[in-house]
Design a protein around this motif. Structure first.
Motif, PDB file in Angstrom:
ATOM      1  N   ASN A 116       0.197 -14.125  10.334  1.00  0.00           N
ATOM      2  CA  ASN A 116      -0.219 -14.402  11.716  1.00  0.00           C
ATOM      3  C   ASN A 116      -1.187 -15.573  11.793  1.00  0.00           C
ATOM      4  O   ASN A 116      -1.121 -16.376  12.719  1.00  0.00           O
ATOM      5  N   ILE A 155       4.045 -25.440   8.956  1.00  0.00           N
ATOM      6  CA  ILE A 155       3.825 -24.176   8.237  1.00  0.00           C
ATOM      7  C   ILE A 155       3.387 -24.481   6.801  1.00  0.00           C
ATOM      8  O   ILE A 155       2.425 -23.898   6.298  1.00  0.00           O
ATOM      9  N   SER A 176      10.136 -18.893  14.595  1.00  0.00           N
ATOM     10  CA  SER A 176      10.241 -20.165  13.878  1.00  0.00           C
ATOM     11  C   SER A 176       9.801 -20.008  12.423  1.00  0.00           C
ATOM     12  O   SER A 176      10.439 -20.534  11.506  1.00  0.00           O
ATOM     13  N   PHE A 177       8.718 -19.257  12.221  1.00  0.00           N
ATOM     14  CA  PHE A 177       8.259 -19.014  10.848  1.00  0.00           C
ATOM     15  C   PHE A 177       9.387 -18.392  10.032  1.00  0.00           C
ATOM     16  O   PHE A 177       9.734 -18.865   8.951  1.00  0.00           O
ATOM     17  N   TYR A 178       9.977 -17.301  10.565  1.00  0.00           N
ATOM     18  CA  TYR A 178      11.003 -16.565   9.823  1.00  0.00           C
ATOM     19  C   TYR A 178      12.341 -17.311   9.755  1.00  0.00           C
ATOM     20  O   TYR A 178      13.163 -17.027   8.897  1.00  0.00           O
ATOM     21  N   SER A 231       6.047 -20.408  16.467  1.00  0.00           N
ATOM     22  CA  SER A 231       6.329 -19.024  16.868  1.00  0.00           C
ATOM     23  C   SER A 231       6.662 -18.206  15.621  1.00  0.00           C
ATOM     24  O   SER A 231       7.012 -18.745  14.575  1.00  0.00           O
ATOM     25  N   LYS A 232       6.564 -16.900  15.766  1.00  0.00           N
ATOM     26  CA  LYS A 232       6.923 -16.004  14.662  1.00  0.00           C
ATOM     27  C   LYS A 232       8.393 -16.206  14.295  1.00  0.00           C
ATOM     28  O   LYS A 232       8.749 -16.234  13.119  1.00  0.00           O
ATOM     29  N   ILE A 238       0.904 -18.721  11.306  1.00  0.00           N
ATOM     30  CA  ILE A 238       1.668 -18.985  12.532  1.00  0.00           C
ATOM     31  C   ILE A 238       0.762 -19.597  13.601  1.00  0.00           C
ATOM     32  O   ILE A 238       1.111 -20.603  14.226  1.00  0.00           O
ATOM     33  N   GLU A 239      -0.410 -19.016  13.770  1.00  0.00           N
ATOM     34  CA  GLU A 239      -1.349 -19.519  14.786  1.00  0.00           C
ATOM     35  C   GLU A 239      -1.851 -20.922  14.442  1.00  0.00           C
ATOM     36  O   GLU A 239      -1.807 -21.827  15.268  1.00  0.00           O
TER      37      GLU A 239
END
Length: 178
Positions: free
Chosen positions: A27, A8, A39-41, A36-37, A30-31
């Motif tokens: 997005n 990230i 995982s990002f958060y 995954s979303k 993340i891509e």
């Protein structure tokens, strides 16, 4: 493969610098980072938190590159002039993208106080660099202002011409201050 947090961060380092803060969405990060979303958060509460980490990482990278670049300088004048040569080097390396900090500053409102605090903190560290080298507040601020304006004008004109002019001004200033 690097851990999700590092993916990230490395993705945001590239995208925020190349595209800007506002043009880079979560997005896309993340891509491109292949996470995954969730995982990002898990790693960043918000895009602003990621931006703060980006600014800290970018500063560490930039300062380490600057220190390497000027490390062979024999005296104060050479060190200061080499710091301006470093701007030319970075312009060539990064296609006149300019200062990530000033670019982000131009994109965010004053209400994003935490980001503004981080921007000021790192700019003050750069200002302190010149003060620690030059030991004269007015002279160091003058050179710091030339440095910052050199970054902006070289990005604006996509040219190193005004960096070279700043170096001439500095030679003149340093000669007359001795």
């Amino acid at each position: 493969m690097p851990r999700p947090r590092e993916r990230i961060l490395s993705t945001s380092l590239l995208l925020f610098h190349r595209q800007g803060y506002n043009r880079t969405g979560i997005n896309q990060i993340i891509e491109d980072a292949n996470v995954s979303k969730a995982s990002f958060y898990q790693h960043f509460r918000s895009k602003d938190d990621l931006c703060i980490e980006f600014l800290n990482r970018r500063y560490e990278y930039w300062v380490s590159e600057l220190e390497k670049f000027i490390s062979g300088a024999q005296n104060l004048e050479e060190k200061i002039l080499k710091s301006f040569d470093f701007l030319i080097y970075m312009n060539e390396k990064e296609d006149f993208r300019g200062c990530s900090f000033l670019n982000i500053l131009s994109e965010i409102p004053a209400e994003q106080v935490e980001i503004h605090h981080v921007l000021r903190y790192h700019k003050n560290k750069l200002r302190d660099f010149f003060m620690n080298e030059i030991k004269d507040e007015v002279l160091s601020d003058h050179i710091y202002l030339l440095f910052e304006s050199s970054i902006l004008t070289s990005q604006l004109y996509r040219s190193n011409e005004l960096i070279e002019k700043s170096k001439s001004i500095i030679k003149s200033i340093l000669t007359s201050s001795h």
